[in-house]
Motif scaffolding. Structure first.
Motif, PDB file in Angstrom:
ATOM      1  N   TRP A   1      -4.547   7.151   5.629  1.00 39.61           N
ATOM      2  CA  TRP A   1      -4.898   5.723   5.873  1.00 39.61           C
ATOM      3  C   TRP A   1      -4.315   5.668   7.575  1.00 39.61           C
ATOM      4  O   TRP A   1      -3.259   5.448   7.830  1.00 39.61           O
ATOM      5  CB  TRP A   1      -3.791   4.866   5.236  1.00 39.61           C
TER       6      TRP A   1
ATOM      7  N   ASP B   1      -5.083   3.713  10.231  1.00 43.66           N
ATOM      8  CA  ASP B   1      -4.416   2.533  10.860  1.00 43.66           C
ATOM      9  C   ASP B   1      -3.617   1.811  10.348  1.00 43.66           C
ATOM     10  O   ASP B   1      -3.236   0.538  10.580  1.00 43.66           O
ATOM     11  CB  ASP B   1      -5.895   1.604  11.095  1.00 43.66           C
ATOM     12  N   ALA B   2      -2.874   2.222   9.137  1.00 43.94           N
ATOM     13  CA  ALA B   2      -1.906   1.551   8.568  1.00 43.94           C
ATOM     14  C   ALA B   2      -0.611   1.406   9.283  1.00 43.94           C
ATOM     15  O   ALA B   2      -0.116   2.263   9.874  1.00 43.94           O
ATOM     16  CB  ALA B   2      -1.796   1.997   6.867  1.00 43.94           C
ATOM     17  N   ASP B   3       0.219   0.189   8.868  1.00 43.62           N
ATOM     18  CA  ASP B   3       1.456   0.106   9.343  1.00 43.62           C
ATOM     19  C   ASP B   3       2.351   0.702   8.247  1.00 43.62           C
ATOM     20  O   ASP B   3       2.202  -0.436   7.157  1.00 43.62           O
ATOM     21  CB  ASP B   3       1.772  -1.175  10.000  1.00 43.62           C
TER      22      ASP B   3
ATOM     23  N   GLU C   1       0.796  -1.994   5.389  1.00 37.07           N
ATOM     24  CA  GLU C   1      -0.109  -3.308   6.034  1.00 37.07           C
ATOM     25  C   GLU C   1      -1.426  -2.666   6.531  1.00 37.07           C
ATOM     26  O   GLU C   1      -1.417  -1.447   7.132  1.00 37.07           O
ATOM     27  CB  GLU C   1       0.454  -3.983   7.100  1.00 37.07           C
ATOM     28  N   ASN C   2      -2.704  -3.267   6.280  1.00 30.80           N
ATOM     29  CA  ASN C   2      -3.880  -2.678   6.908  1.00 30.80           C
ATOM     30  C   ASN C   2      -4.447  -1.276   6.241  1.00 30.80           C
ATOM     31  O   ASN C   2      -4.451  -0.257   6.999  1.00 30.80           O
ATOM     32  CB  ASN C   2      -3.947  -2.785   8.505  1.00 30.80           C
ATOM     33  N   PRO C   3      -4.090  -1.271   4.950  1.00 28.74           N
ATOM     34  CA  PRO C   3      -4.229   0.215   4.336  1.00 28.74           C
ATOM     35  C   PRO C   3      -5.793   0.356   4.565  1.00 28.74           C
ATOM     36  O   PRO C   3      -6.469  -0.362   4.950  1.00 28.74           O
ATOM     37  CB  PRO C   3      -4.012  -0.210   2.914  1.00 28.74           C
ATOM     38  N   GLY C   4      -5.879   1.803   4.376  1.00 25.85           N
ATOM     39  CA  GLY C   4      -7.567   2.462   4.252  1.00 25.85           C
ATOM     40  C   GLY C   4      -8.124   2.286   3.210  1.00 25.85           C
ATOM     41  O   GLY C   4      -8.226   1.456   2.492  1.00 25.85           O
ATOM     42  N   GLU C   5      -8.958   3.377   3.028  1.00 28.62           N
ATOM     43  CA  GLU C   5      -9.594   3.534   1.680  1.00 28.62           C
ATOM     44  C   GLU C   5      -8.858   3.459   0.160  1.00 28.62           C
ATOM     45  O   GLU C   5      -8.057   4.238   0.273  1.00 28.62           O
ATOM     46  CB  GLU C   5     -10.644   4.807   1.823  1.00 28.62           C
TER      47      GLU C   5
ATOM     48  N   ASP D   1      -2.671  -4.512  -4.762  1.00 36.69           N
ATOM     49  CA  ASP D   1      -3.172  -3.208  -4.155  1.00 36.69           C
ATOM     50  C   ASP D   1      -1.930  -2.316  -4.585  1.00 36.69           C
ATOM     51  O   ASP D   1      -0.913  -2.735  -4.676  1.00 36.69           O
ATOM     52  CB  ASP D   1      -3.085  -3.453  -2.532  1.00 36.69           C
TER      53      ASP D   1
END
Length: 809
Positions: free
Chosen positions: A167, A169-171, A178-182, A333
């Motif tokens: 992931w 771009d995740a924080d 936050e802002n998880p990927g696939e 999630d």
């Protein structure tokens, strides 16, 4: 079907006397004059490769009879090697020794020199999603859900296929990225965004349901004898027969017809012994080298490494409620952990998601999940693959959402409880029956919910009280399995049971369904179990399915037997088969009263031959039965009446789902951090209760295990080394009698029959666990007014919350 003479009543279980007198033989009890003992060489690292293995010194030792390494064993058909060149977890074996005694075997293991290449490892499931983090497996960090190799018969996928997902771009600074990927799994009901727009209250939190060892009382042990003729006999500790038989055959590269698996008694498994496991293959391969029986028995610490455990389930949950308490939207999630050798993280997610749709019936939902590999022991069902983690993860969230909406949590539970034929799962298939609301009403009455709620948040001395509740469910009905019954010429009825003896007595209780169907005297019914050579083929004993799955197959076989008995009586006495009834081991003409006994009918079957004595297999069974079931009847061919049964698609329309609703009151000592479960009510929707004593024992046992999950137990691995740090019971403490419910533990059943279940029965095993676990978690939150995001909730975590000012004291 009969008048339910046996179903619903207690009975003396056929294995009980053997257990209490010590006559019961567990795997470690099998002894032979020429028995050898095995030990293994284990990896001291969480992830490493054995560059070379020098066995010369061990081979030269007196008393050492065989030494094998990973090079001497084939690839495993269950996705987990018996011996590994590249162990993916600490303690995984790379070589094995067979010697005259365990002391010599242990010394030989120490004499084997392994040159290790230490590889990167990861033990945290979220960590492996970070860019630049290690992958637990050389082929990737995420199971795809596909098989990468051949599997053993009946075992599902073999080696798990893997891919790499990070992931980028995740924080990762919070509890959930936050802002998880696939994600690799997503379910949707309706438009969840619209559901939140229609909500009057929205609440969100993240909870991590921890990994947990199974820790059965009996560590896994196996004796194997590879005969000179190539036939292999395995005596192993297992909760199943059929799937363990085919699985171990696949592991050692043999067809199931050349393998006999025997297990009459198992000292616990809780899912970890539901199918074959690689330690069964080690003594088999050693026995092949020397043509002598070989035993391997695990220590408690080895059980921690070898035994499968509950998967981690990290869930970010967001729920929306309208003013009436209806769930307008539910969004989750989640990250699930497979350990090193399983693709079961996907099962953890799908099972957990499925359970939530069964229990809560939201108007809209979006569930997204991703499973990952870690360098930890194989994650597998621990009294449920994912349902109980899900129950624990959402219990506090649902409780707090209700309170923020100004509603009683029980009212929210009842408002959203499922009803018969309500949908569940990603495809919204109907549930055959659902009485979770009724279970809660019984539980609330048993525990005096209104009185407990009035005491919620009050303090007596250093103790503060709280009350909470949770729902859990498990799909518990499967079709497509076999039944086998033999009526002997002495009139006795033998139910050749494919179900293993996992301790619940279900293997015997479902045989009573056959006795009821045949109106047979239970005293003249023999339950055969524990040997693959005589077992009908059925599903493994897990997932709360035995009562439905094997019970239905037994009823089908009993119905065949009844039909054969009537036909034989008609041939002997005249008239049509439909004019006869079976009762008290006789076949009686309904009008004339003429009769023949079961013994006479069985003799007539021998004389008639053909389908009646299994000399000929009816076409419908040739095409539908598993060949192993037909083989299991071979010694009865021509010796009596032989009847097969097969459950089919017409026997099921939707999910057969069992439910549990639990309400618990706890006290929390603000000075010591100790949590005491003061009282609990755990009521279940299990359809017709087949065996009341076993039913109550399963709920009580599940409730106590659920308390242990919330308050005591977990796998713990050092992040830096990947080495487990709590491999003893006192470090990963299961609940003892001192941790039992302080007051009353009320258990009971709704008792409404399921329309597809045999005699209306469903399953019992898993749901009371998750309901108890979540109820305790919600009660602790209610008492302290703060959510616990990681479990178990130990006294130090309570005191940490108190010191941080999160608790209003």
């Amino acid at each position: 079907m009969s008048n339910h003479n046996y179903v619903g009543n207690d009975f003396e279980v056929p294995d009980g006397r053997a257990k209490v007198t010590g006559e019961a033989k567990y795997a470690d009890d099998y002894q032979f004059d020429n028995l050898l003992h095995a030990k293994t060489v284990k990896s001291p690292y969480a992830h490493a490769r054995a560059r070379s293995i020098d066995t010369s010194e061990a081979e030269s030792m007196s008393g050492v009879q065989a030494v094998i390494t990973h090079e001497d064993v084939p690839d495993s058909a269950i996705g987990q090697p018996a011996l590994a060149e590249e162990p993916l977890t600490f303690g995984y074996p790379v070589a094995a020794v067979a010697a005259n005694d365990e002391y010599t075997a242990a010394a030989a293991v120490e004499a084997i020199d392994v040159e290790w290449e230490v590889l990167d490892h990861v033990v945290d499931p979220v960590e492996t999603l970070k860019p630049g983090s290690p992958n637990a497996r050389p082929e990737g960090n995420v199971p795809t859900g596909e098989a990468a190799g051949e599997s053993a018969e009946g075992q599902g996928g073999g080696e798990a296929a893997a891919d790499t997902i990070k992931w980028s771009d995740a924080d990762f600074s919070g509890d959930f990225p936050e802002n998880p990927g696939e994600f690799t799994m997503e379910w949707n009901w309706g438009e969840v965004s619209e559901g939140f727009e229609n909500a009057d209250t929205v609440y969100e939190d993240t909870v991590k349901a921890q990994p947990q060892p199974t820790n059965p009382m009996e560590p896994r042990s196996t004796v194997a004898e590879w005969g000179a003729d190539g036939h292999v006999t395995i005596w192993g500790s297992s909760q199943s027969i059929s799937l363990t038989h085919t699985g171990v055959a696949g592991m050692i590269g043999k067809p199931p017809t050349e393998v006999t698996f025997i297990c009459n008694f198992a000292g616990g498994g809780f899912g970890s012994k539901g199918t074959a496991y690689p330690q069964m293959a080690v003594p088999a391969f050693l026995s092949r080298e020397v043509n002598r029986p070989v035993k391997i028995r695990g220590t408690r610490r080895e059980e921690f490494h070898w035994g499968n455990g509950r998967a981690t389930f990290v869930a970010k949950t967001r729920v929306g409620l309208d003013s009436d308490g209806t769930i307008t939207a539910l969004e989750i999630d989640a990250v699930g952990d497979a350990g090193a050798y399983s693709s079961d993280a996907l099962s953890t997610l799908s099972s957990g998601f499925n359970s939530l749709t069964q229990c809560w019936q939201p108007e809209t939902l979006r569930f997204r999940g991703i499973g990952v590999f870690t360098n930890t022991p194989k994650r597998w069902p621990q009294r449920g693959p994912g349902q109980n983690q899900a129950a624990l993860a959402v219990a506090q969230v649902m409780d707090e959402a209700a309170k923020q909406a100004g509603l009683d949590p029980l009212d929210v539970v009842l408002q959203n409880a499922p009803e018969n034929r309500d949908p569940a799962g990603a495809e919204r298939l109907p549930m055959t029956s659902a009485y979770l609301g009724e279970a809660y009403e019984l539980a609330a009455d048993a525990i005096d919910y209104e009185e407990k709620r009035s005491r919620s948040g009050t303090r007596e001395g250093s103790k503060v009280y709280g009350v909470g509740m949770a729902s859990a469910s498990h799909q518990s009905g499967y079709i497509g399995f076999d039944g086998l019954i033999v009526v002997h010429t002495d009139g006795t009825v033998e139910v050749r049971q494919g179900a293993g003896n996992l301790g619940t007595e279900s293997f015997a209780a479902v045989a009573r369904m056959a006795a009821d169907t045949m109106n047979a005297d239970w005293e003249d019914v023999e339950v055969s179990w524990g040997s693959s050579d005589k077992s009908s083929f059925t599903l493994g004993q897990f997932s709360s399915n035995t009562t439905f799955t094997e019970g239905l197959a037994n009823v089908k076989a009993a119905e065949t037997a009844v039909q054969y008995l009537k036909e034989l009586a008609a041939a002997e006495l005249g008239g049509s088969a439909d004019a006869y009834n079976v009762e008290n081991h006789e076949v009686v003409h309904g009008e004339s009263g003429q009769s023949i006994t079961f013994a006479e009918a069985a003799q007539a079957a021998v004389e008639a031959g053909g389908k009646y004595s299994a000399e000929e297999i009816p076409q419908q069974y040739q095409e539908s039965l598993v060949p192993l079931t037909i083989a299991a009847a071979s010694d009865a061919v021509g010796q009596g009446l032989v009847a097969f049964g097969k459950s089919t698609g017409e026997d099921l329309d939707g999910f057969v789902t069992s439910f549990a609703g639990a309400i618990a009151e706890v006290s929390v000592d603000l000075e010591t951090g100790k949590i005491t479960v003061e009282e609990m009510a755990n009521y279940n929707d299990s359809g017709t209760v087949v065996h009341p004593e076993s039913f109550e024992a399963q709920i009580e046992g599940g409730a106590i295990q659920g308390i242990g999950y919330t308050l005591y137990e977990q796998y713990r691995h050092d992040d830096g080394t990947g080495i487990p740090v709590n491999t003893d019971l006192y470090k990963s403490k299961p609940p003892s009698i001192h941790d039992y419910v302080a007051g009353d533990l009320h258990v009971g059943a709704v008792g409404e029959p399921d329309p597809f279940g045999p005699y209306g029965a469903k399953g019992v095993g898993e749901p009371p666990y998750g309901a108890a676990s979540g109820a305790v978690a919600a009660a602790v939150k209610d008492a302290l007014g703060t959510t616990f995001n990681e479990f178990p909730v130990t006294p130090d975590k309570v005191l940490e919350k108190v010191r941080a000012g999160e608790v209003d004291i």
